[in-house]
Design a protein around this motif. Structure first.
Motif: not given
Length: 70
Positions: A38-54
């Motif tokens: 959906k284009g949203e970022d996902v952040r898991l505290a203490g673990f990491g972050a996931f995001e999409t990029r062009e």
């Protein structure tokens, strides 16, 4: 480490079966993938972050001939 290995580790440290742990982990990963789609970022505290990029398109090449692939 595979998803199955993670499920076994979770099952060993909790009171759930390996199959249940694998189902829960699968559902969590599916939720992360759906949010990213959906284009949203996902952040898991203490673990990491996931995001999409062009990213810019790259020119493919045949590894045997070096010829560009259209």
């Amino acid at each position: 480490m595979t998803k199955k290995d993670i499920a076994q580790a979770v099952a060993a440290s909790t009171d759930v079966s390996a199959a249940t742990a694998e189902a829960v982990i699968g559902a969590a990963l599916d939720a992360i993938a759906a949010s990213l789609a959906k284009g949203e970022d996902v952040r898991l505290a203490g673990f990491g972050a996931f995001e999409t990029r062009e990213r810019a398109a790259r020119t493919g090449r045949n590894p045997q001939t070096g010829e560009e692939i259209a």
